[in-house]
Motif scaffolding. Structure first.
Motif, mmCIF file in Angstrom:
data_model
loop_
_atom_site.group_PDB
_atom_site.id
_atom_site.type_symbol
_atom_site.label_atom_id
_atom_site.label_comp_id
_atom_site.label_asym_id
_atom_site.label_seq_id
_atom_site.Cartn_x
_atom_site.Cartn_y
_atom_site.Cartn_z
ATOM 1 N N LEU A 175 -69.669 8.145 28.823
ATOM 2 C CA LEU A 175 -68.398 7.710 28.242
ATOM 3 C C LEU A 175 -67.514 7.969 29.281
ATOM 4 O O LEU A 175 -68.089 8.713 30.439
ATOM 5 C CB LEU A 175 -67.647 8.641 27.504
ATOM 6 N N GLU A 176 -67.047 7.026 29.504
ATOM 7 C CA GLU A 176 -65.807 6.597 30.760
ATOM 8 C C GLU A 176 -64.639 7.664 30.198
ATOM 9 O O GLU A 176 -64.164 7.211 29.199
ATOM 10 C CB GLU A 176 -65.253 5.494 30.999
ATOM 11 N N MET A 177 -64.296 8.537 31.352
ATOM 12 C CA MET A 177 -62.923 9.373 30.711
ATOM 13 C C MET A 177 -62.128 9.577 32.064
ATOM 14 O O MET A 177 -62.079 8.941 33.414
ATOM 15 C CB MET A 177 -63.965 10.669 30.886
ATOM 16 N N LEU A 178 -60.617 9.886 31.643
ATOM 17 C CA LEU A 178 -59.691 10.276 32.091
ATOM 18 C C LEU A 178 -60.189 10.808 33.999
ATOM 19 O O LEU A 178 -59.550 10.795 34.431
ATOM 20 C CB LEU A 178 -58.554 10.932 31.441
ATOM 21 N N SER A 179 -60.857 11.735 33.789
ATOM 22 C CA SER A 179 -61.409 12.499 35.070
ATOM 23 C C SER A 179 -62.676 12.468 35.586
ATOM 24 O O SER A 179 -63.280 12.449 33.722
ATOM 25 C CB SER A 179 -61.039 14.145 34.910
ATOM 26 N N PRO A 180 -63.843 12.066 36.157
ATOM 27 C CA PRO A 180 -64.905 11.047 36.189
ATOM 28 C C PRO A 180 -65.645 11.823 36.298
ATOM 29 O O PRO A 180 -66.042 12.531 36.788
ATOM 30 C CB PRO A 180 -64.175 10.380 37.353
ATOM 31 N N HIS A 181 -65.323 13.183 35.713
ATOM 32 C CA HIS A 181 -66.893 13.680 35.417
ATOM 33 C C HIS A 181 -68.105 13.506 34.463
ATOM 34 O O HIS A 181 -67.489 12.214 33.612
ATOM 35 C CB HIS A 181 -66.809 15.257 34.808
ATOM 36 N N GLU A 210 -57.070 15.969 36.525
ATOM 37 C CA GLU A 210 -58.274 17.094 36.520
ATOM 38 C C GLU A 210 -57.826 18.077 35.191
ATOM 39 O O GLU A 210 -58.098 18.847 34.583
ATOM 40 C CB GLU A 210 -58.657 17.873 37.917
ATOM 41 N N VAL A 211 -56.396 18.425 35.795
ATOM 42 C CA VAL A 211 -55.735 19.548 34.530
ATOM 43 C C VAL A 211 -55.228 19.215 33.243
ATOM 44 O O VAL A 211 -55.412 19.960 31.540
ATOM 45 C CB VAL A 211 -54.223 20.080 34.678
ATOM 46 N N ARG A 212 -55.306 17.444 33.174
ATOM 47 C CA ARG A 212 -55.333 17.921 31.445
ATOM 48 C C ARG A 212 -56.524 18.328 30.369
ATOM 49 O O ARG A 212 -56.480 18.520 29.444
ATOM 50 C CB ARG A 212 -55.172 15.917 30.850
ATOM 51 N N ALA A 213 -57.562 18.285 30.999
ATOM 52 C CA ALA A 213 -59.105 18.247 29.815
ATOM 53 C C ALA A 213 -58.742 19.412 29.565
ATOM 54 O O ALA A 213 -59.055 20.073 28.485
ATOM 55 C CB ALA A 213 -59.919 17.885 30.493
ATOM 56 N N PRO A 214 -58.648 20.554 30.645
ATOM 57 C CA PRO A 214 -59.262 21.990 29.871
ATOM 58 C C PRO A 214 -58.388 22.869 28.443
ATOM 59 O O PRO A 214 -58.587 24.011 28.083
ATOM 60 C CB PRO A 214 -59.228 23.318 31.176
ATOM 61 N N ARG A 215 -57.363 21.798 28.870
ATOM 62 C CA ARG A 215 -55.966 22.720 27.155
ATOM 63 C C ARG A 215 -56.912 21.943 25.924
ATOM 64 O O ARG A 215 -56.714 22.202 24.869
ATOM 65 C CB ARG A 215 -54.945 21.255 27.477
ATOM 66 N N ILE A 216 -58.508 20.808 25.903
ATOM 67 C CA ILE A 216 -58.816 20.133 24.661
ATOM 68 C C ILE A 216 -60.296 20.664 24.610
ATOM 69 O O ILE A 216 -60.465 21.449 23.879
ATOM 70 C CB ILE A 216 -58.906 18.895 24.905
ATOM 71 N N TYR A 217 -60.908 20.793 26.054
ATOM 72 C CA TYR A 217 -62.773 21.804 25.657
ATOM 73 C C TYR A 217 -62.654 22.784 25.287
ATOM 74 O O TYR A 217 -61.664 23.593 25.879
ATOM 75 C CB TYR A 217 -63.331 21.042 26.877
ATOM 76 N N GLU A 218 -63.452 23.274 25.085
ATOM 77 C CA GLU A 218 -63.946 24.955 24.122
ATOM 78 C C GLU A 218 -63.140 25.297 23.401
ATOM 79 O O GLU A 218 -62.188 26.589 23.614
ATOM 80 C CB GLU A 218 -63.967 25.686 25.963
ATOM 81 N N GLY A 219 -62.508 24.101 22.882
ATOM 82 C CA GLY A 219 -61.156 24.611 21.717
ATOM 83 C C GLY A 219 -59.796 24.331 22.487
ATOM 84 O O GLY A 219 -59.224 24.763 23.414
#
Length: 389
Positions: free
Chosen positions: A201-207, A356-365
């Motif tokens: 999947l192509e995501m905002l942060s390229p992980h 980078e900072v946006r995704a941690p507010r979503i993943y792992e809950g």
């Protein structure tokens, strides 16, 4: 020095790790292909002994490692964290054979792990997952009395970090229909099992993040992590460890943004002086520092609670992740604003952190899930009785 009292030795290790990440890990990260597993970076993390620490360190030390790496190289931090998330269930709940087969390879960076919980229709509500583990009737018909039971996995997983390039997956599947969280089993599924495919999947942060499709993938009792129908506990115990350290990842990014802002506002000429001479600017920087220190206190306290076996760990872990990730979003956004247009240029530290900072507010809950956990734990806790006035 952080508000939380850390020993000088720990502080010195953090400083060394930040320098190591900048000197040896960042160059490898910059050579990686966006959206792909960076195996050269993982190999270096293994050579440095950092991956092995996933299995030998406590929660507080894990937080310090993640915070230090995030400050200097978010890609290295994420690569390490994803190895830990995917392999921790094997470390904590696996059989001796499972641990012997996979953990040394994870520790040296030669095997890539992944945690496969989320589904297209079961993200925040993890107990609603529908990946089906149906009894393998063909195997059962030919099995000798007392033989090992088997299942066939059918369904999809989505938003899985390191998919589809991982070498093995910790997969959560429904073994008992209609049982909610009580009918889920965790399986260790090697990537070469027949019927297992995936896509990126192509995501905002390229992980590296992708989907997985299970078309009758065979698993047996030898692949179970923990106990049948008790896999939700495997998932939650893993998240209780890693949620505070997601907060530590956020702390590293917030501190990097804060330090960049301090340097920029102290040297930037504006309105006949320096930006830092403007009260409105100085007060914003003070607020960024205040919130970051408060988040640091909560992250370190939650990690220490995990190491001490505190009974209120789910609440503390949720609070730490919530506060630290929301703060990092606030701090990075303020830092971009105070830097102006230069922070929006590709290659700028803050442009990188902003993605980078946006995704941690979503993943792992997601943040909303953390608030729900906190409220549930608060209302479930015994309260002192008081007489009505």
């Amino acid at each position: 020095m952080p508000a939380f009292s850390l020993e000088p030795e720990r502080l010195a290790r953090c400083a060394r790790l930040r320098a190591l990440a900048a000197d040896r890990l960042r160059p490898l990260a910059e050579k990686g292909e966006p959206g792909r597993v960076n195996r050269a970076l993982l190999a270096e993390l293994g050579r440095l002994g950092l991956l092995e620490r996933l299995f030998t360190s406590g929660a507080l030390d894990l937080c310090l490692v993640r915070e230090s790496l995030a400050y200097a190289c978010t890609e290295a931090e994420t690569a390490l964290a994803l190895q830990g998330l995917g392999a921790h269930p094997v470390h904590a709940h696996g059989t001796p054979a499972q641990r012997t087969r996979w953990l040394p390879a994870v520790a040296d960076g030669s095997a890539v792990a992944a945690f496969a919980l989320s589904e297209p229709d079961a993200g925040s509500d993890a107990a609603a997952l529908t990946l089906r583990a149906a009894p393998d009737t063909a195997r059962a018909a030919g099995a000798r009395p007392g033989g090992r039971p088997g299942w066939r996995l059918t369904g999809e997983k989505c938003w899985i970090s390191n998919a589809p390039e991982a070498d093995f997956y910790t997969v959560f599947a429904r073994t008992t229909p209609g049982a909610g969280s009580r009918g889920i089993t965790a399986f260790l599924v090697p990537a070469d099992r027949p019927g297992l495919t995936g896509g990126a999947l192509e995501m905002l942060s390229p992980h590296p993040i992708g989907t997985l499709a299970f078309d009758g993938v065979p698993v047996t009792a030898d692949d179970v992590l923990g106990e049948v129908d008790r896999g939700f506990r495997v998932a939650m115990s893993t998240l209780n460890l890693f949620r505070p350290s997601v907060g530590a990842f956020a702390l590293g990014m917030a501190q990097a943004a804060l330090d960049a802002t301090l340097a920029h506002t102290a040297r930037r000429d504006a309105f006949g002086g320096k930006l830092s001479d403007l009260q409105t600017v100085a007060h914003q920087v003070a607020e960024m520092a205040l919130r970051t220190e408060a988040a640091r206190l909560m992250v370190y306290a939650a990690a220490t609670a995990y190491d001490d076996g505190a009974p209120d760990l789910p609440k503390r872990a949720a609070m730490a992740k919530l506060l630290a990730t929301e703060n990092a979003q606030y701090v990075v956004d303020k830092a971009v604003q105070l830097h102006g247009a230069r922070a929006l240029r590709r290659g700028h530290l803050l442009e990188h952190l902003y993605r980078e900072v946006r995704a941690p507010r979503i993943y792992e809950g997601a943040s909303e899930v953390q608030r729900a956990i906190i409220a549930k734990e608060l209302y479930a806790a015994p309260r002192p009785t008081t007489e009505a006035p």
